[in-house]
Design a protein around this motif. Structure first.
Motif, short mmCIF file in Angstrom:
data_model
loop_
_atom_site.label_atom_id
_atom_site.label_comp_id
_atom_site.label_asym_id
_atom_site.label_seq_id
_atom_site.Cartn_x
_atom_site.Cartn_y
_atom_site.Cartn_z
N ARG A 1 1.35 28.65 56.05
CA ARG A 1 0.75 27.95 54.79
C ARG A 1 1.70 27.25 54.06
NH1 ARG A 1 1.83 33.99 50.79
NH2 ARG A 1 -0.10 35.03 51.57
N ASP A 2 2.41 26.29 54.66
CA ASP A 2 2.77 25.28 54.24
C ASP A 2 2.18 23.67 54.41
OD1 ASP A 2 5.81 25.95 53.32
OD2 ASP A 2 6.29 26.13 55.46
N ALA A 3 1.56 24.01 55.93
CA ALA A 3 0.29 23.07 56.56
C ALA A 3 -1.33 23.33 55.08
CB ALA A 3 0.25 23.37 58.11
N TRP A 4 -1.31 24.16 55.34
CA TRP A 4 -2.29 24.54 54.34
C TRP A 4 -2.42 23.64 52.86
CZ3 TRP A 4 -2.57 30.78 55.82
CH2 TRP A 4 -3.25 30.22 57.16
N ALA A 5 -1.16 24.11 52.39
CA ALA A 5 -0.38 23.89 51.26
C ALA A 5 -1.02 22.19 51.18
CB ALA A 5 1.03 24.30 50.41
N GLN A 6 0.11 21.08 52.07
CA GLN A 6 -0.32 20.19 52.49
C GLN A 6 -1.53 18.65 52.65
OE1 GLN A 6 2.52 18.88 55.23
NE2 GLN A 6 3.77 21.10 54.80
N GLY A 7 -2.99 20.49 52.49
CA GLY A 7 -4.13 19.81 52.86
C GLY A 7 -4.99 20.34 53.51
N ARG A 8 -4.15 20.93 54.63
CA ARG A 8 -4.30 20.61 56.12
C ARG A 8 -5.38 21.83 56.02
NH1 ARG A 8 -2.15 17.25 55.84
NH2 ARG A 8 -4.17 16.12 56.07
N ARG A 9 -6.57 21.15 56.74
CA ARG A 9 -7.83 22.53 56.52
C ARG A 9 -8.04 23.22 58.39
NH1 ARG A 9 -11.45 21.61 52.83
NH2 ARG A 9 -10.13 21.19 51.07
#
Length: 604
Positions: A424-432
């Motif tokens: 969830r942190d990676a997604w919140a940082q914009g990672r796809r």
């Protein structure tokens, strides 16, 4: 040399005294050395080779006491390390070294290695006992076989989809308590549909069998054999799997691995469609890498079993698995200590032919340092679950957290870090990133139904098709149960990036088909412009009362839903689901790869 092993075979997990007699081709004189190393699985404590059984040389009453004796000679005994193909020492396997202190063993003389007060391994396998004479390893070493126990469980495994009337390859596997293919014999078995309609009678087998059956009616079906229910099977005109694989497992080639034939276990016992049985790059060298490439390529059988070429790298900033599209791929040189980072690895890889997956993210002994945008071309997925624990988000109290790791005993050794390093942190940082799961099994048993599986939506079971499904994020992860998950936004599947204009309507459809009754289904939402935290766009908790309709008992095995909501800014969604029934004491969960919706532009 010739060898005699007593016993040559024994059941798994029984008290045993193991004796190996070596008949020498040449004499052993003062100062000469003979060494023995037990199979990797015999050296480990139950279930996890990370914890090894200590070998005792001095106390005859101690567990795992070892002696080396011979007529006419006296030995000094010590413990040494066993080298991997790279020359580096294995982390958890020892060899017992005997140096002639007095006397001599003549050619034709007998040297006896005796392991007392021990327990046979729980792996059913024909394993190698390694022997060295003056540091030169013998090329035809002795072997010891461990035999499976009686069946304690049966698995009934079928393809997850097929066309009406298309033959289905159905496999029945009986397993002992240690997940070995059992020694039990079954006679006159009957395979039926879940509604009781008989598909095949008179089924006889020992351990496992396979057969072909045909289903004609469109819809989701399940089969039954001796109280065992199969995974759900979708019969439709346009099947696209999913195909099931363990993305991350090891065998005795790993520095702390065991198991003689992990690929065979994945294909024939776990009945996987694909697998990546990978070495750790530290155990390799540029000279030995081609042999591992050849092993992966020999196992690849298009249409029946896909063997992915892969290896694992571990850096201070995190662990990563490297997956190759084809039959070749470059290795980061393990001997170059100045080039051990992701920044050195990625330039070696063509992002059109290889991708990397960060794994066991958030575990305290090696969390990811960051998810840098410059790594995006190579990083298409993230390991959301493995037998180490759950990498979805920081939840140390969750039963799947690293705190409740794969050992699940007194030797707990992992915990979750409270840092922004989870999915969830990676997604919140914009990672796809899409999601995958893999067991990280170190015992040669990939694909067990509690350790993590990846489902790849593909039209064929080939390296190219499986790799493409993973690369395009048309995949999802489960804890190991073969649940069917379908999730679409505006008709586009999981992993998609779609576009909309403010005020447009987003239309959601989802289906979940379980192997047991479902407990909940949730579609989680995150607005990508910073407006708030994670929310539930949809949540359904399935209670007992949901299993009744018009007074008739129904199961909660299947659930479908649809809803709409307006688009008002960049947003992402993913589906998560859980089942009610525990599997060997572990809960069953599933997570889809996300769908991203952003303003304007073409869909991808």
């Amino acid at each position: 040399m010739q060898y005699f092993v007593e016993p040559r075979s024994c059941p798994v997990d029984v008290p045993v005294t193991l004796r190996v007699t070596a008949i020498l081709d040449a004499p052993l004189r003062r100062g000469d050395r003979i060494a023995f190393s037990l199979p990797e699985s015999w050296s480990s404590r139950p279930y996890c080779i990370t914890f090894t059984k200590p070998i005792h040389l001095d106390d005859p009453q101690a567990a795992d006491h070892v002696t080396i004796t011979a007529d006419g000679a006296q030995f000094d005994l010590s413990l040494g390390r066993v080298a991997m193909p790279s020359g580096l020492p294995k982390g958890h396997v020892k060899k017992v070294i005997a140096v002639v202190r007095e006397g001599e063993v003549q050619a034709g003389g007998h040297v006896h290695f005796t392991l007392s007060n021990s327990q046979s391994t729980w792996l059913a396998e024909d394993a190698t006992i390694r022997v060295w004479i003056n540091d030169q390893e013998e090329q035809n070493p002795p072997r010891v076989r461990t035999l499976p126990r009686d069946a304690e469980k049966i698995r009934l495994i079928a393809p997850s989809s097929a066309r009406p009337g298309e033959p289905l390859r159905v496999r029945i596997v009986s397993l002992d308590r240690f997940w070995n293919r059992s020694s039990s014999k079954y006679q006159a078995g009957v395979l039926t549909r879940e509604d009781g309609a008989v598909l095949m009678e008179g089924i006889d087998f020992v351990g496992s069998c396979e057969m072909e059956v045909v289903l004609h009616d469109p819809g989701v079906h399940r089969l039954m054999f001796d109280q065992a229910r199969s995974n759900p099977i979708r019969i439709c005109d346009d099947p696209h799997g999913p195909y099931w694989g363990d993305m991350h497992s090891h065998d005795k080639i790993h520095d702390c691995g065991a198991g003689e034939d992990a690929i065979g276990y994945a294909r024939d016992v776990a009945c996987l469609d694909f697998a990546a049985v990978m070495p750790d790059y530290r155990g390799l060298s540029l000279d030995t890498w081609p042999a591992f490439v050849a092993r992966a390529n020999r196992a690849d059988d298009p249409g029946r079993f896909t063997s992915l070429l892969a290896y694992e790298v571990g850096f201070a900033a995190g662990h990563y698995n490297v997956y190759f599209r084809g039959a070749q791929g470059p290795l980061l040189d393990p001997a170059d200590n100045t080039r051990r980072s992701l920044q050195h690895l990625l330039p070696l890889l063509d992002p059109a032919d290889a991708f990397v997956v960060p794994h066991h993210v958030g575990v305290h002994w090696c969390p990811q340092a960051s998810y840098a945008p410059e790594h995006d071309p190579w990083t298409v997925g993230l390991e959301i679950y493995s037998s180490h624990g759950l990498g979805e988000r920081y939840m140390p109290e969750h039963v799947l957290a690293y705190e409740f790791n794969r050992v699940r005993g007194e030797n707990k050794y992992a915990s979750s870090v409270n840092k922004p390093v989870y999915a969830r942190d990676a997604w919140a940082q914009g990672r796809r990133y899409g999601v995958v799961a893999g067991s990280d099994d170190h015992m040669g048993q990939p694909g067990k139904p509690v350790k993590g599986l990846t489902a790849a939506h593909a039209t064929r079971n080939t390296r190219q098709d499986i790799w493409n499904a993973l690369h395009t994020r048309h995949c999802y992860a489960t804890t190991g149960e073969r649940m069917l998950l379908d999730f679409h936004v505006n008709g586009q599947p999981m992993g998609s990036e779609i576009h909309a204009n403010p005020g447009d309507t987003l239309r959601f459809t989802a289906e979940v088909h379980g192997t047991e009754d479902l407990a909940f289904i949730e579609i989680a939402r995150l607005r990508l412009d910073g407006r708030g935290d994670w929310q539930s766009a949809y949540y359904k908790k399935l209670e007992d009362r949901d299993a009744f309709h018009e007074g008739k008992a129904q199961s909660n095995l299947d659930w479908s839903m649809s809803f709409e909501e307006p688009f008002d800014g960049d947003v992402m969604y993913y589906l998560r689901a859980g089942q009610r029934t525990m599997i060997d004491g572990w809960p069953a969960f599933a997570w889809s790869s996300p769908i991203w919706v952003t303003c304007g532009g073409p869909d991808t």
